[in-house]
Design an enzyme around this catalytic site. Structure first.
Site, PDB file in Angstrom:
ATOM      1  N   GLU A 198       0.851  -1.001   0.120  1.00 43.45           N
ATOM      2  CA  GLU A 198       0.099   0.164   0.045  1.00 43.45           C
ATOM      3  C   GLU A 198       0.950   1.363  -0.021  1.00 43.45           C
ATOM      4  O   GLU A 198       1.926   1.392   0.723  1.00 43.45           O
ATOM      5  CB  GLU A 198      -0.802  -0.012   1.504  1.00 43.45           C
ATOM      6  CG  GLU A 198      -1.720   1.107   1.530  1.00 43.45           C
ATOM      7  CD  GLU A 198      -2.872   0.870   2.824  1.00 43.45           C
ATOM      8  OE1 GLU A 198      -2.064   0.050   3.639  1.00 43.45           O
ATOM      9  OE2 GLU A 198      -3.658   1.542   2.918  1.00 43.45           O
TER      10      GLU A 198
ATOM     11  N   LYS B 288      -9.551   1.561  -2.229  1.00 41.69           N
ATOM     12  CA  LYS B 288      -9.725   1.006  -0.744  1.00 41.69           C
ATOM     13  C   LYS B 288     -11.240   1.230  -0.314  1.00 41.69           C
ATOM     14  O   LYS B 288     -11.587   2.361  -0.489  1.00 41.69           O
ATOM     15  CB  LYS B 288      -8.715   1.473   0.322  1.00 41.69           C
ATOM     16  CG  LYS B 288      -8.680   0.861   1.521  1.00 41.69           C
ATOM     17  CD  LYS B 288      -7.662   1.470   2.326  1.00 41.69           C
ATOM     18  CE  LYS B 288      -7.107   0.696   3.762  1.00 41.69           C
ATOM     19  NZ  LYS B 288      -5.951   1.462   4.250  1.00 41.69           N
TER      20      LYS B 288
ATOM     21  N   CYS C 230      -5.232  -3.454   2.835  1.00 40.86           N
ATOM     22  CA  CYS C 230      -4.851  -3.362   4.050  1.00 40.86           C
ATOM     23  C   CYS C 230      -6.357  -3.406   5.021  1.00 40.86           C
ATOM     24  O   CYS C 230      -6.769  -4.641   5.282  1.00 40.86           O
ATOM     25  CB  CYS C 230      -4.232  -2.211   4.716  1.00 40.86           C
ATOM     26  SG  CYS C 230      -3.420  -2.734   6.068  1.00 40.86           S
TER      27      CYS C 230
HETATM   28  N1  GLN Z   1      -6.420  -2.926  10.200  1.00 38.54           N
HETATM   29  C1  GLN Z   1      -5.134  -2.378   9.551  1.00 38.54           C
HETATM   30  C2  GLN Z   1      -4.437  -2.331  10.893  1.00 38.54           C
HETATM   31  O1  GLN Z   1      -4.588  -2.285  12.006  1.00 38.54           O
HETATM   32  C3  GLN Z   1      -5.178  -1.269   9.062  1.00 38.54           C
HETATM   33  C4  GLN Z   1      -4.144  -0.444   8.615  1.00 38.54           C
HETATM   34  C5  GLN Z   1      -4.223   0.117   7.022  1.00 38.54           C
HETATM   35  O2  GLN Z   1      -5.185   0.058   6.700  1.00 38.54           O
HETATM   36  N2  GLN Z   1      -3.250   0.696   6.749  1.00 38.54           N
HETATM   37  O3  GLN Z   1      -2.910  -2.149  10.794  1.00 38.54           O
END
Ligand code: GLN
Length: 415
Positions: free
Chosen positions: A52, A127, A176
């Site tokens: 990402e 996203k 993510c």
């Molecule tokens: N759930 C992910 C975390 O806790 C979210 C981080 C992201 O979207 N970059 O790391």
């Protein structure tokens, strides 16, 4: 007359590139990407996945902070490098980047491009579930929600007589937080992302990530100052800069032709007292297995789970599914037609996380991995983690180094 379906084996070589990009240092990140890519070029991967916000860095705190890094899908440094890699390696390249829509709305998204071997854009995904950091710079959610797209592969499928075919895999990007419960508020067991892809029979899931290690100081931290100190100490004791390790590569290559290369930077592994070990950041060349297990758990609908057959006969499932008002046909992988709707299917998930530290507060978990969900053992398994035989963890990188994981994967599809 219905033609009978053929069972085809699809063999793919997948490269996962783990990076530690720093905000304001795009050129340096590009140089490290080039040096990693030149190390894997000869293995001719079919797909190369990047994290990402792979070039820009992740923790932006306002719209003006991120503004210089915003670009359109086919314009800007992510597009340029993906096109170059795709053409040079004759592969599909996937990379996360911050997107702007240059129309009246000027909306910004957290996106990922998929570029084919001819250097053409196959898909641009935005996203859908946003993390706290995205709120700070006014990121918009994907209005289309989760999506699938067809990804063509030339002569990559093989029938039982050894004949080769072109094949299109039903594919998806997740970015993510898409794997987490919506805004961390939705019920954990809704498994929104993995239920969607189980219901759509997605065969290939590519996941650019900037997933945090548990040592990070976040909104929820009780004592952020103390945590910042611990983070600084952990990096120092490993001999890293405050932003983590860059340019010391871990190579983990295991191929069907017998190629096996495992190179790790010689890490200083500090012995921490037991009490600290749980939350502390140590052993940077080892994956964070708690984290890997957590990702696997979030794919619960694709995991074998013995208890599902009881829900199937119990009648409760219909009531639960009503709650979703017909937009969902499964709950925790169970449908009204079949105890385990994913049974006999195959899906590959490529988890490409970043590593390093931003702002002295956010530590990323690295541990980039390739999972194969094999659709077997539905009547046996009970543990929803890497010990479950329906998930094959084909490899994981360490938590703290840049580098590359290269694996051959084989899945069966019906065509
Ligand atoms: N759930 C992910 C975390 O806790 C979210 C981080 C992201 O979207 N970059 O790391």
């Amino acid at each position: 007359m219905s033609q009978s379906l053929k069972r085809l084996k699809v063999k793919l070589r997948i490269a996962v590139v783990q990076l530690n990009p720093r905000i304001g240092h795009v050129d340096q990140t590009l140089a490290r990407i080039n040096s990693i890519v030149s190390r894997i070029e000869r293995y001719r991967p079919d797909i190369v996945v990047f994290p990402e916000f792979a070039l820009s860095g992740y923790s932006f705190h306002s719209r003006s902070h991120i503004e210089p890094y915003l670009s359109q899908p086919t314009n800007g440094p992510a597009w340029d490098i993906c096109q170059r890699i795709s053409k040079r390696l004759s592969c599909i390249t996937v990379m996360g980047y911050p997107e702007i829509v240059r129309e009246s709305s000027q909306k910004a998204y957290n996106s990922a491009i998929v570029v084919n071997a001819n250097g053409e854009l196959v898909f641009n995904y935005r996203k859908a579930f946003l993390y706290y950091t995205e709120e700070e710079w006014g990121c918009s959610e994907n209005p289309a929600g989760f999506q699938t797209f067809d990804l063509p592969f030339y002569q990559k499928a093989c029938d039982s007589d050894g004949r080769l075919y072109d094949v299109s895999l039903k594919s998806a990007i997740g970015i993510c937080m898409d794997l987490s419960p919506y805004k961390f508020q939705a019920p954990f067991y809704d498994f929104e992302f993995s239920s969607f892809h189980s219901e759509h029979s997605t065969e290939l899931i590519l996941f650019p990530m900037a997933w945090l290690h548990s040592i990070s100081a976040t909104r929820e931290s009780k004592n952020p100052e103390q945590q910042k100190k611990e983070i600084a100490q952990s990096q120092q004791s490993l001999g890293f800069q405050s932003h983590g390790s860059q340019g010391e590569y871990q190579l983990d290559i295991l191929l069907n032709d017998g190629t096996c290369i495992k190179e790790s930077p010689s890490a200083v592994t500090c012995d921490l007292p037991d009490v600290q070990v749980k939350s502390a950041f140590s052993h940077p060349a080892e994956p964070d297995l708690t984290n890997v297990d957590y990702w696997i758990l979030r794919f619960m609908p694709l995991l074998a789970y013995r208890q599902r057959k009881n829900w199937f006969s119990g009648g409760l499932l219909a009531t639960v599914l009503k709650k979703f008002q017909e937009i969902r046909t499964t709950y925790m992988g169970a449908s009204l037609e079949k105890p385990w709707s994913f049974e006999h299917k195959n899906t590959v998930a490529v988890m490409c996380n970043r590593c390093g530290v931003e702002d002295g507060t956010t530590v990323y978990a690295g541990s980039s991995s390739v999972f194969k969900f094999n659709g077997k053992y539905g009547n046996f398994e009970e543990e929803l983690d890497s010990s479950n035989r329906s998930v094959e963890v084909l490899g994981s990188l360490g938590k703290g180094y840049e580098g590359v994981l290269l694996r051959d994967v084989e899945i069966e599809v019906l065509r």
